[in-house]
Scaffold this active site. Sequence first.
Site, PDB file in Angstrom:
ATOM      1  N   PRO A  11       0.784  -1.226   0.000  1.00  0.00           N
ATOM      2  CA  PRO A  11       0.000   0.000   0.000  1.00  0.00           C
ATOM      3  C   PRO A  11       0.819   1.281   0.000  1.00  0.00           C
ATOM      4  O   PRO A  11       1.787   1.418   0.764  1.00  0.00           O
ATOM      5  CB  PRO A  11      -0.811  -0.105   1.285  1.00  0.00           C
ATOM      6  CG  PRO A  11      -0.890  -1.560   1.568  1.00  0.00           C
ATOM      7  CD  PRO A  11       0.370  -2.163   1.044  1.00  0.00           C
ATOM      8  N   ASN A  12       0.381   2.189  -0.838  1.00  0.00           N
ATOM      9  CA  ASN A  12       0.893   3.564  -0.953  1.00  0.00           C
ATOM     10  C   ASN A  12       2.222   3.674  -1.688  1.00  0.00           C
ATOM     11  O   ASN A  12       2.665   4.784  -1.998  1.00  0.00           O
ATOM     12  CB  ASN A  12       1.003   4.242   0.434  1.00  0.00           C
ATOM     13  CG  ASN A  12      -0.344   4.328   1.114  1.00  0.00           C
ATOM     14  OD1 ASN A  12      -1.293   4.846   0.536  1.00  0.00           O
ATOM     15  ND2 ASN A  12      -0.457   3.777   2.304  1.00  0.00           N
ATOM     16  N   ARG A  19       5.944  12.132  -2.911  1.00  0.00           N
ATOM     17  CA  ARG A  19       5.828  12.737  -1.577  1.00  0.00           C
ATOM     18  C   ARG A  19       6.945  12.181  -0.699  1.00  0.00           C
ATOM     19  O   ARG A  19       7.492  11.123  -0.993  1.00  0.00           O
ATOM     20  CB  ARG A  19       4.478  12.391  -0.942  1.00  0.00           C
ATOM     21  CG  ARG A  19       3.282  12.924  -1.731  1.00  0.00           C
ATOM     22  CD  ARG A  19       1.989  12.698  -0.975  1.00  0.00           C
ATOM     23  NE  ARG A  19       2.046  13.328   0.330  1.00  0.00           N
ATOM     24  CZ  ARG A  19       1.754  12.702   1.486  1.00  0.00           C
ATOM     25  NH1 ARG A  19       1.406  11.439   1.494  1.00  0.00           N
ATOM     26  NH2 ARG A  19       1.829  13.349   2.624  1.00  0.00           N
ATOM     27  N   TYR A  24      11.766   8.502   1.356  1.00  0.00           N
ATOM     28  CA  TYR A  24      11.680   7.427   0.358  1.00  0.00           C
ATOM     29  C   TYR A  24      12.434   7.719  -0.947  1.00  0.00           C
ATOM     30  O   TYR A  24      12.410   6.900  -1.863  1.00  0.00           O
ATOM     31  CB  TYR A  24      10.203   7.136   0.045  1.00  0.00           C
ATOM     32  CG  TYR A  24       9.424   6.679   1.266  1.00  0.00           C
ATOM     33  CD1 TYR A  24       9.734   5.487   1.905  1.00  0.00           C
ATOM     34  CD2 TYR A  24       8.397   7.456   1.798  1.00  0.00           C
ATOM     35  CE1 TYR A  24       9.047   5.072   3.037  1.00  0.00           C
ATOM     36  CE2 TYR A  24       7.697   7.047   2.928  1.00  0.00           C
ATOM     37  CZ  TYR A  24       8.028   5.854   3.536  1.00  0.00           C
ATOM     38  OH  TYR A  24       7.349   5.445   4.655  1.00  0.00           O
ATOM     39  N   ASN A  75       8.043  -5.727  -0.474  1.00  0.00           N
ATOM     40  CA  ASN A  75       7.965  -4.591   0.443  1.00  0.00           C
ATOM     41  C   ASN A  75       6.488  -4.473   0.806  1.00  0.00           C
ATOM     42  O   ASN A  75       5.703  -3.886   0.053  1.00  0.00           O
ATOM     43  CB  ASN A  75       8.469  -3.298  -0.195  1.00  0.00           C
ATOM     44  CG  ASN A  75       8.444  -2.143   0.791  1.00  0.00           C
ATOM     45  OD1 ASN A  75       7.806  -2.225   1.845  1.00  0.00           O
ATOM     46  ND2 ASN A  75       9.127  -1.063   0.459  1.00  0.00           N
ATOM     47  N   ALA A  78       3.037  -0.725   5.025  1.00  0.00           N
ATOM     48  CA  ALA A  78       2.490  -0.728   6.392  1.00  0.00           C
ATOM     49  C   ALA A  78       1.944  -2.091   6.800  1.00  0.00           C
ATOM     50  O   ALA A  78       1.841  -2.388   8.007  1.00  0.00           O
ATOM     51  CB  ALA A  78       1.406   0.341   6.519  1.00  0.00           C
ATOM     52  N   GLU A  99      12.461  -9.624   2.257  1.00  0.00           N
ATOM     53  CA  GLU A  99      11.683  -8.462   2.687  1.00  0.00           C
ATOM     54  C   GLU A  99      12.546  -7.216   2.502  1.00  0.00           C
ATOM     55  O   GLU A  99      13.697  -7.188   2.953  1.00  0.00           O
ATOM     56  CB  GLU A  99      11.306  -8.645   4.169  1.00  0.00           C
ATOM     57  CG  GLU A  99      10.549  -7.484   4.778  1.00  0.00           C
ATOM     58  CD  GLU A  99      10.281  -7.718   6.280  1.00  0.00           C
ATOM     59  OE1 GLU A  99      10.536  -8.842   6.786  1.00  0.00           O
ATOM     60  OE2 GLU A  99       9.844  -6.764   6.931  1.00  0.00           O
ATOM     61  N   HIS A 101      12.686  -2.920   2.851  1.00  0.00           N
ATOM     62  CA  HIS A 101      12.136  -1.619   3.247  1.00  0.00           C
ATOM     63  C   HIS A 101      13.082  -0.534   2.757  1.00  0.00           C
ATOM     64  O   HIS A 101      14.301  -0.638   2.956  1.00  0.00           O
ATOM     65  CB  HIS A 101      11.963  -1.527   4.764  1.00  0.00           C
ATOM     66  CG  HIS A 101      10.972  -2.527   5.254  1.00  0.00           C
ATOM     67  ND1 HIS A 101       9.631  -2.377   5.043  1.00  0.00           N
ATOM     68  CD2 HIS A 101      11.146  -3.726   5.854  1.00  0.00           C
ATOM     69  CE1 HIS A 101       9.005  -3.441   5.526  1.00  0.00           C
ATOM     70  NE2 HIS A 101       9.902  -4.281   6.021  1.00  0.00           N
ATOM     71  N   ARG A 108      12.852   4.668  12.990  1.00  0.00           N
ATOM     72  CA  ARG A 108      11.596   5.421  12.903  1.00  0.00           C
ATOM     73  C   ARG A 108      10.705   5.097  14.120  1.00  0.00           C
ATOM     74  O   ARG A 108      11.184   4.605  15.127  1.00  0.00           O
ATOM     75  CB  ARG A 108      10.933   5.116  11.555  1.00  0.00           C
ATOM     76  CG  ARG A 108      11.833   5.512  10.373  1.00  0.00           C
ATOM     77  CD  ARG A 108      11.168   5.257   9.043  1.00  0.00           C
ATOM     78  NE  ARG A 108       9.999   6.112   8.854  1.00  0.00           N
ATOM     79  CZ  ARG A 108       9.120   5.942   7.866  1.00  0.00           C
ATOM     80  NH1 ARG A 108       9.307   4.960   6.976  1.00  0.00           N
ATOM     81  NH2 ARG A 108       8.077   6.743   7.765  1.00  0.00           N
TER      82      ARG A 108
HETATM   83  O1  CA2 Z   1      10.475   1.877   4.245  1.00  0.00           O
HETATM   84  C1  CA2 Z   1       9.635   1.215   3.646  1.00  0.00           C
HETATM   85  O2  CA2 Z   1       9.836   0.729   2.528  1.00  0.00           O
HETATM   86  C2  CA2 Z   1       8.257   1.004   4.267  1.00  0.00           C
HETATM   87  O3  CA2 Z   1       7.851  -0.329   3.963  1.00  0.00           O
HETATM   88  C3  CA2 Z   1       7.335   2.005   3.613  1.00  0.00           C
HETATM   89  C4  CA2 Z   1       5.932   2.011   4.217  1.00  0.00           C
HETATM   90  C5  CA2 Z   1       5.975   2.118   5.739  1.00  0.00           C
HETATM   91  O4  CA2 Z   1       4.671   1.988   6.269  1.00  0.00           O
HETATM   92  C6  CA2 Z   1       6.886   1.054   6.355  1.00  0.00           C
HETATM   93  O5  CA2 Z   1       6.921   1.233   7.744  1.00  0.00           O
HETATM   94  C7  CA2 Z   1       8.276   1.135   5.778  1.00  0.00           C
HETATM   95  C8  CA2 Z   1       5.123   3.205   3.692  1.00  0.00           C
HETATM   96  C9  CA2 Z   1       4.970   3.244   2.218  1.00  0.00           C
HETATM   97  C10 CA2 Z   1       4.366   4.565   1.841  1.00  0.00           C
HETATM   98  O6  CA2 Z   1       4.912   4.954   0.618  1.00  0.00           O
HETATM   99  C11 CA2 Z   1       4.904   6.264   0.288  1.00  0.00           C
HETATM  100  C12 CA2 Z   1       5.736   6.632  -0.718  1.00  0.00           C
HETATM  101  C13 CA2 Z   1       5.798   7.946  -1.105  1.00  0.00           C
HETATM  102  C14 CA2 Z   1       5.009   8.878  -0.487  1.00  0.00           C
HETATM  103  C15 CA2 Z   1       4.174   8.498   0.522  1.00  0.00           C
HETATM  104  C16 CA2 Z   1       4.106   7.178   0.905  1.00  0.00           C
END
Ligand code: CA2
Length: 145
Positions: A11-12, A19, A24, A75, A78, A99, A101, A108
């Site tokens: 997700p996301n 963003r 990221y 990946n 969340a 896995e 990240h 964090r």
């Molecule tokens: O660090 C990572 O790859 C995470 O898996 C990213 C997740 C977060 O919930 C994990 O704790 C760590 C969040 C992905 C959200 O992706 C976005 C990318 C760009 C802008 C906003 C959100």
Amino acid sequence: MSSKVLVLNGPNLNLLGTREPEVYGDETLADVEASAKATGEALGLTVTCRQSNAEHELIDWIHAARGEFSAIVVNPAALTHTSIALLDALNTYDGRVIEVHISNVHQREAFRHHSYISGRADAVIAGCGVHGYDLALRHLAKLLN
Ligand code: CA2
């Protein structure tokens, strides 16, 4: 099948590069997927990439990967921190699991420190930015060949 790798993003992650670049990076999901395919090709791996914001879709793809892909790079975003269902799906899968990240989840918020997935994963990569996907593929090339 021995050279087929599925790269799954949760997700996301479709918003990568649009963003929070300080967390990221500024590469888009399309950039990441193109790079994974190119790295795979150089390593003799055939890489298929999928992203979904829906937990059930990720689970269905993991089920369909059985007998089709020899490894999954995931990946779970969340869902890493919440989804026993995703863990159960990965436990039905016999191949290698890595896995990834993008951020260092351990630097964090505390809720990001626990992963339901890590106990099933053969390896965990965090904090290497999007380069983590390439590292996962390089490790798989060693394991699979
Ligand atoms: O660090 C990572 O790859 C995470 O898996 C990213 C997740 C977060 O919930 C994990 O704790 C760590 C969040 C992905 C959200 O992706 C976005 C990318 C760009 C802008 C906003 C959100």
